[in-house]
Design an enzyme around this catalytic site. Structure first.
Site, PDB file in Angstrom:
ATOM      1  N   ASP A  54      -5.454  -9.275 -16.951  1.00  0.00           N
ATOM      2  CA  ASP A  54      -4.915  -7.964 -16.631  1.00  0.00           C
ATOM      3  C   ASP A  54      -5.885  -6.862 -17.086  1.00  0.00           C
ATOM      4  O   ASP A  54      -6.422  -6.940 -18.198  1.00  0.00           O
ATOM      5  CB  ASP A  54      -3.586  -7.843 -17.420  1.00  0.00           C
ATOM      6  CG  ASP A  54      -2.704  -6.776 -16.850  1.00  0.00           C
ATOM      7  OD1 ASP A  54      -3.114  -5.611 -16.896  1.00  0.00           O
ATOM      8  OD2 ASP A  54      -1.611  -7.112 -16.371  1.00  0.00           O
ATOM      9  N   SER A 119      -7.159   6.165  -1.779  1.00  0.00           N
ATOM     10  CA  SER A 119      -6.161   6.203  -0.709  1.00  0.00           C
ATOM     11  C   SER A 119      -6.094   7.573  -0.052  1.00  0.00           C
ATOM     12  O   SER A 119      -6.322   8.602  -0.716  1.00  0.00           O
ATOM     13  CB  SER A 119      -4.794   5.891  -1.337  1.00  0.00           C
ATOM     14  OG  SER A 119      -3.775   6.149  -0.415  1.00  0.00           O
ATOM     15  N   TYR A 143       2.128   7.767  -6.829  1.00  0.00           N
ATOM     16  CA  TYR A 143       1.074   6.796  -6.507  1.00  0.00           C
ATOM     17  C   TYR A 143      -0.216   7.533  -6.102  1.00  0.00           C
ATOM     18  O   TYR A 143      -1.301   7.244  -6.606  1.00  0.00           O
ATOM     19  CB  TYR A 143       1.561   5.874  -5.372  1.00  0.00           C
ATOM     20  CG  TYR A 143       0.442   5.170  -4.685  1.00  0.00           C
ATOM     21  CD1 TYR A 143      -0.196   4.095  -5.290  1.00  0.00           C
ATOM     22  CD2 TYR A 143      -0.023   5.600  -3.428  1.00  0.00           C
ATOM     23  CE1 TYR A 143      -1.261   3.460  -4.663  1.00  0.00           C
ATOM     24  CE2 TYR A 143      -1.074   4.974  -2.803  1.00  0.00           C
ATOM     25  CZ  TYR A 143      -1.688   3.908  -3.433  1.00  0.00           C
ATOM     26  OH  TYR A 143      -2.749   3.296  -2.813  1.00  0.00           O
ATOM     27  N   LYS A 147      -4.195   7.855  -7.940  1.00  0.00           N
ATOM     28  CA  LYS A 147      -5.508   7.657  -7.302  1.00  0.00           C
ATOM     29  C   LYS A 147      -6.383   8.902  -7.491  1.00  0.00           C
ATOM     30  O   LYS A 147      -7.579   8.801  -7.759  1.00  0.00           O
ATOM     31  CB  LYS A 147      -5.338   7.334  -5.820  1.00  0.00           C
ATOM     32  CG  LYS A 147      -4.639   6.003  -5.554  1.00  0.00           C
ATOM     33  CD  LYS A 147      -5.527   4.813  -5.911  1.00  0.00           C
ATOM     34  CE  LYS A 147      -4.871   3.478  -5.709  1.00  0.00           C
ATOM     35  NZ  LYS A 147      -5.697   2.336  -6.080  1.00  0.00           N
ATOM     36  N   ARG A 223      -0.039   6.947  12.874  1.00  0.00           N
ATOM     37  CA  ARG A 223      -0.898   6.685  11.723  1.00  0.00           C
ATOM     38  C   ARG A 223      -2.241   6.140  12.186  1.00  0.00           C
ATOM     39  O   ARG A 223      -2.346   5.618  13.299  1.00  0.00           O
ATOM     40  CB  ARG A 223      -0.252   5.629  10.791  1.00  0.00           C
ATOM     41  CG  ARG A 223       1.041   6.077  10.124  1.00  0.00           C
ATOM     42  CD  ARG A 223       0.785   7.129   9.071  1.00  0.00           C
ATOM     43  NE  ARG A 223       2.014   7.541   8.392  1.00  0.00           N
ATOM     44  CZ  ARG A 223       2.790   8.552   8.783  1.00  0.00           C
ATOM     45  NH1 ARG A 223       2.483   9.261   9.853  1.00  0.00           N
ATOM     46  NH2 ARG A 223       3.875   8.874   8.093  1.00  0.00           N
TER      47      ARG A 223
HETATM   48  C1  WQD Z   1       3.828   3.715   8.659  1.00  0.00           C
HETATM   49  C2  WQD Z   1       4.769   4.359   9.654  1.00  0.00           C
HETATM   50  C3  WQD Z   1       6.904   5.012   8.745  1.00  0.00           C
HETATM   51  C4  WQD Z   1       8.313   0.980   7.854  1.00  0.00           C
HETATM   52  C5  WQD Z   1       1.785   4.109   3.063  1.00  0.00           C
HETATM   53  C6  WQD Z   1       1.550   4.788   1.755  1.00  0.00           C
HETATM   54  C7  WQD Z   1       0.139   5.280   1.698  1.00  0.00           C
HETATM   55  C8  WQD Z   1      -0.852   4.182   2.008  1.00  0.00           C
HETATM   56  C9  WQD Z   1      -0.513   3.466   3.260  1.00  0.00           C
HETATM   57  C10 WQD Z   1      -1.827   2.944   0.188  1.00  0.00           C
HETATM   58  C11 WQD Z   1       5.524   5.564   9.111  1.00  0.00           C
HETATM   59  C12 WQD Z   1       7.068   3.924   9.791  1.00  0.00           C
HETATM   60  C13 WQD Z   1       7.551   2.053   8.279  1.00  0.00           C
HETATM   61  C14 WQD Z   1       9.531   0.675   8.545  1.00  0.00           C
HETATM   62  C15 WQD Z   1       9.092   2.527  10.048  1.00  0.00           C
HETATM   63  N1  WQD Z   1      -0.871   3.168   1.002  1.00  0.00           N
HETATM   64  N2  WQD Z   1       7.930   2.805   9.347  1.00  0.00           N
HETATM   65  N3  WQD Z   1       9.851   1.471   9.616  1.00  0.00           N
HETATM   66  O1  WQD Z   1       3.894   5.637   4.846  1.00  0.00           O
HETATM   67  O2  WQD Z   1       1.941   5.874   6.437  1.00  0.00           O
HETATM   68  O3  WQD Z   1       1.578   5.027   4.139  1.00  0.00           O
HETATM   69  O4  WQD Z   1       0.840   3.051   3.226  1.00  0.00           O
HETATM   70  O5  WQD Z   1      -2.725   3.645  -0.138  1.00  0.00           O
HETATM   71  O6  WQD Z   1      -0.049   5.799   0.449  1.00  0.00           O
HETATM   72  O7  WQD Z   1       2.457   5.851   1.620  1.00  0.00           O
HETATM   73  O8  WQD Z   1       2.700   3.581   5.760  1.00  0.00           O
HETATM   74  O9  WQD Z   1       3.358   1.395   6.655  1.00  0.00           O
HETATM   75  O10 WQD Z   1       4.995   2.636   5.143  1.00  0.00           O
HETATM   76  O11 WQD Z   1       4.546   3.483   7.441  1.00  0.00           O
HETATM   77  O12 WQD Z   1       9.439   3.206  11.003  1.00  0.00           O
HETATM   78  O13 WQD Z   1      10.283  -0.252   8.198  1.00  0.00           O
HETATM   79  O14 WQD Z   1       5.784   3.397   9.993  1.00  0.00           O
HETATM   80  O15 WQD Z   1       7.928   5.958   8.855  1.00  0.00           O
HETATM   81  O16 WQD Z   1       5.639   6.474  10.145  1.00  0.00           O
HETATM   82  P1  WQD Z   1       2.611   5.135   5.325  1.00  0.00           P
HETATM   83  P2  WQD Z   1       3.923   2.692   6.183  1.00  0.00           P
END
Ligand code: WQD
Length: 324
Positions: A54, A119, A143, A147, A223
């Site tokens: 760790d 990130s 989070y 970072k 995204r």
């Molecule tokens: C993507 C899209 C959701 C799940 C996160 C972290 C960010 C980074 C990347 C690390 C969004 C939609 C999701 C579901 C859905 N992590 N969704 N139903 O929120 O863009 O980013 O991961 O560094 O810090 O916040 O990624 O994959 O959660 O969501 O509709 O069951 O999918 O609303 O639009 P996000 P995600």
């Protein structure tokens, strides 16, 4: 090329394991430090030296630095943005304290090169798109703050202790190894792509789409999905940059293209030939309508651009893992 000794923390995890495979294929010695809290033994390359330990433990770190280490790749961290808002101390301890502990050990052992898994979460809500590296950094979740706090400390440790660092700000990491070398599925995934795959293969009965009333082409959020093999190639280029230029780097890793939640679901249905059952529910708190990266600086500094990040390649590579 010189054979390097490279320490990879979190090398049994989703992103870290992909980079370890590439580093070993390039002929480097790889030492993996991972506590296996989310990492998987099956992801470990057989030619790596594995230490179960760790970053918060000086004792474990001293084992990792037993031989001279030339470069550290740091992936070991918690990464669930939602959870970080309920358990900030958990994130402080592993992400911030753990990283400072690691940096101190590097400095004590005269290791100066640090490649950091940062990130897009450091930017927070987009003030304009695509997001470039000049965009204000105002994380929306703890989070993302961890970072950013590490990036700030890296700047300090660069001027105070001569560390060279590359902070690589991933947008939405996704996909699995196109060469099929990494097959460990993430446990309890919280991100869209693995959730959609789990529905397609029947691990979950259905899923929720968080909102279809955004001002986007189909009402769902978009995204910038970046394939994990593209992230891996950027890490190798960033390491070479540090070794050659002996200066620091902070760059976005994305494609510059956005895909909506429905684009993702449709592509998974096409690639797997399965139906993905979903319900549209309300918006998820803290979700911006769209996020896309400008990856121009990564191209300028590293000559990097994404090669595997089209949706078909992403989900075909995931199909290899979820429907082998
Ligand atoms: C993507 C899209 C959701 C799940 C996160 C972290 C960010 C980074 C990347 C690390 C969004 C939609 C999701 C579901 C859905 N992590 N969704 N139903 O929120 O863009 O980013 O991961 O560094 O810090 O916040 O990624 O994959 O959660 O969501 O509709 O069951 O999918 O609303 O639009 P996000 P995600």
């Amino acid at each position: 090329m010189k054979k390097l000794n490279i320490l990879v923390t979190g090398g049994a995890g989703y992103i870290g394991s992909h980079i370890c495979h590439d580093l070993i294929e390039l002929g480097h010695n790889v030492i993996i430090l991972d506590n296996l809290s989310t990492g998987l033994e099956e992801n470990l390359h057989p030619d790596s030296v594995f230490i179960q330990g760790d970053v918060r433990s000086k004792f474990d770190l001293s084992k990792a630095f037993d031989k001279k280490v030339d470069v550290v790749f740091h992936f070991a961290a918690w990464k669930a943005a939602g959870e970080s808002m309920f358990e900030p101390f958990k994130y402080f301890e592993n992400n911030i304290f753990g990283t400072m502990n690691l940096l101190e050990e590097m400095i004590l052992n005269n290791c100066k090169n640090f490649v950091f898994s940062s990130s897009a979460a450091v930017y927070g809500s987009p003030e304009y798109l695509p997001i470039d590296e000049k965009h204000p950094k105002k994380p929306l979740n703890y989070y993302g703050y961890t970072k950013l706090a590490i990036e700030d400390n890296l700047e300090w440790m660069s001027s105070l202790k001569g560390i060279n660092y590359a902070a690589l700000r991933y947008f939405n990491a996704t996909g699995y190894d196109v060469k099929g070398r990494v097959t460990g599925k993430e446990k309890n995934p919280a991100n869209l792509s693995p959730i959609v795959m789990e529905v397609a293969v029947g691990v979950r009965e259905g899923m929720q789409v968080f909102g279809d009333d955004y001002d986007t082409k189909d009402g769902t959020c978009f995204r910038d999905y970046i394939h994990v093999n593209d992230l891996a190639s950027a890490h190798i280029l960033a390491m070479n940059y540090l070794l050659e230029k002996k200066s620091n780097l902070g760059v976005n890793l994305g494609t510059g293209t956005g895909w909506t939640v429905l684009d993702v679901i449709k592509e998974v249905e096409k690639v797997t030939g399965r139906n993905v059952k979903f319900d549209v529910v309300g918006r998820r708190e803290g979700d911006p309508a769209g996020l896309i990266a400008s990856a121009n600086l990564a191209y300028e500094k590293l000559g990097w651009s994404a090669k595997h990040s089209d949706l078909n390649t992403i989900f075909s590579s995931m199909k290899g893992v979820y429907l082998p």
